[in-house]
Design a protein around this motif. Structure first.
Motif, PDB file in Angstrom:
ATOM      1  N   LYS A  97       0.831  -1.214   0.000  1.00 54.63           N
ATOM      2  CA  LYS A  97       0.000   0.000   0.000  1.00 54.63           C
ATOM      3  C   LYS A  97       0.860   1.256   0.000  1.00 54.63           C
ATOM      4  CE  LYS A  97      -3.945  -1.975   2.485  1.00 54.63           C
ATOM      5  NZ  LYS A  97      -4.729  -1.931   3.748  1.00 54.63           N
ATOM      6  N   ASN A  98       1.858   1.297   0.894  1.00 56.43           N
ATOM      7  CA  ASN A  98       2.713   2.482   0.971  1.00 56.43           C
ATOM      8  C   ASN A  98       3.503   2.686  -0.319  1.00 56.43           C
ATOM      9  OD1 ASN A  98       1.871   2.951   3.613  1.00 56.43           O
ATOM     10  ND2 ASN A  98       3.489   1.660   4.474  1.00 56.43           N
TER      11      ASN A  98
ATOM     12  N   PHE B 245       1.168   4.104  -2.937  1.00 57.52           N
ATOM     13  CA  PHE B 245       0.868   5.511  -2.711  1.00 57.52           C
ATOM     14  C   PHE B 245       2.030   6.412  -3.147  1.00 57.52           C
ATOM     15  CE2 PHE B 245       0.903   9.240   0.119  1.00 57.52           C
ATOM     16  CZ  PHE B 245      -0.294   9.815  -0.270  1.00 57.52           C
TER      17      PHE B 245
ATOM     18  N   PHE C 130      -6.886   2.516  -0.464  1.00 60.34           N
ATOM     19  CA  PHE C 130      -6.075   3.609  -1.001  1.00 60.34           C
ATOM     20  C   PHE C 130      -6.136   4.833  -0.107  1.00 60.34           C
ATOM     21  CE2 PHE C 130      -3.834   5.999  -4.055  1.00 60.34           C
ATOM     22  CZ  PHE C 130      -4.448   7.232  -4.140  1.00 60.34           C
TER      23      PHE C 130
ATOM     24  N   GLN D 234      -2.978   6.831   2.766  1.00 60.02           N
ATOM     25  CA  GLN D 234      -2.468   8.189   2.717  1.00 60.02           C
ATOM     26  C   GLN D 234      -1.890   8.573   4.076  1.00 60.02           C
ATOM     27  OE1 GLN D 234      -5.549  10.787   1.431  1.00 60.02           O
ATOM     28  NE2 GLN D 234      -5.735   9.834  -0.575  1.00 60.02           N
TER      29      GLN D 234
END
Length: 235
Positions: free
Chosen positions: A52-53, A56, A131, A135
């Protein structure tokens, strides 16, 4: 026998050539498909949070709006989203890892379109929720205080506007009530004055004089509208 052996040898050569071409085409397809782990810049054993990181961070750099002059960013951004969509789900990631380990199983390379065609609305919602959760929190205490003061100022403006509106309505209705009362008082005064004047005139003229005035007005009325009198003569 010799002719049969030659034919069989030619047949084996053709079969070998076809098999080689098939293997070469499959390897080319496999090489052309980008490795999703390499696209995200993570290792194959990366955790879901790391994926995920990484997604992003990459999406901010490869977003098409970041460089409008670079036409290739759009396709790269699409590939990045596809890689994250596959690797962020346990089932699709397991199948993708299986394809990476056995690229020729089933005779075709891994295709992710099967997941997009069967994706349900709940899957899409969960995808975008992941998503948003990825953040980073950039709001500091100072930003929070500024937002709080701005919201309090906005609430104050709303309350002030409401009080001003109520005051305007109150004074407006009071003024309207005063105007109406003055109008009715003036009307009552005029009517009372006319009544008193008529009463005083009747007292001065006496009963006989009032009867003569009424007869005269009645005769004028009959003559004006050509109405015959009670004795049948037309005035």
């Amino acid at each position: 026998m010799q002719l049969e052996a030659q034919l069989r040898f030619c047949q084996n050569c053709l079969w070998f050539c076809k098999g080689s071409q098939r293997l070469i085409s499959l390897s080319a397809v496999h090489r052309s498909s980008a490795n999703y782990y390499d696209l995200l810049g993570v290792k194959p054993d990366a955790s879901l949070d790391q994926i995920k990181n990484a997604f992003f961070d990459k999406s901010k750099k490869m977003h098409p709006d970041s460089d409008l002059s670079n036409a290739g960013l759009h396709s790269q951004f699409v590939q990045l989203n596809e890689a994250y969509r596959v690797l962020s789900r346990e089932g699709s990631r397991r199948q993708y890892d299986l394809r990476l380990r056995n690229p020729y199983v089933g005779g075709q390379a891994f295709r992710t379109s099967t997941y997009s065609s069967s994706a349900e609305p709940s899957e899409n919602i969960r995808y975008w929720e992941q998503f948003r959760q990825a953040q980073p929190q950039e709001n500091t205490a100072e930003d929070y205080e500024k937002k709080k003061k701005r919201n309090m100022r906005l609430v104050g403006y709303c309350l002030l506007t409401m009080l001003l509106s109520l005051s305007a309505h109150y004074f407006g209705f009071r003024k309207l009530e005063e105007f109406h009362n003055n109008f009715m008082d003036e009307k009552d005064r005029v009517i009372t004055e006319i009544y008193n004047e008529s009463k005083e005139r009747a007292r001065v003229n006496g009963l006989k004089k009032q009867q003569e005035i009424l007869r005269q007005k009645h005769a004028e009325f009959l003559e004006k509208f050509k109405i015959p009198s009670s004795n049948g003569e037309e005035k």
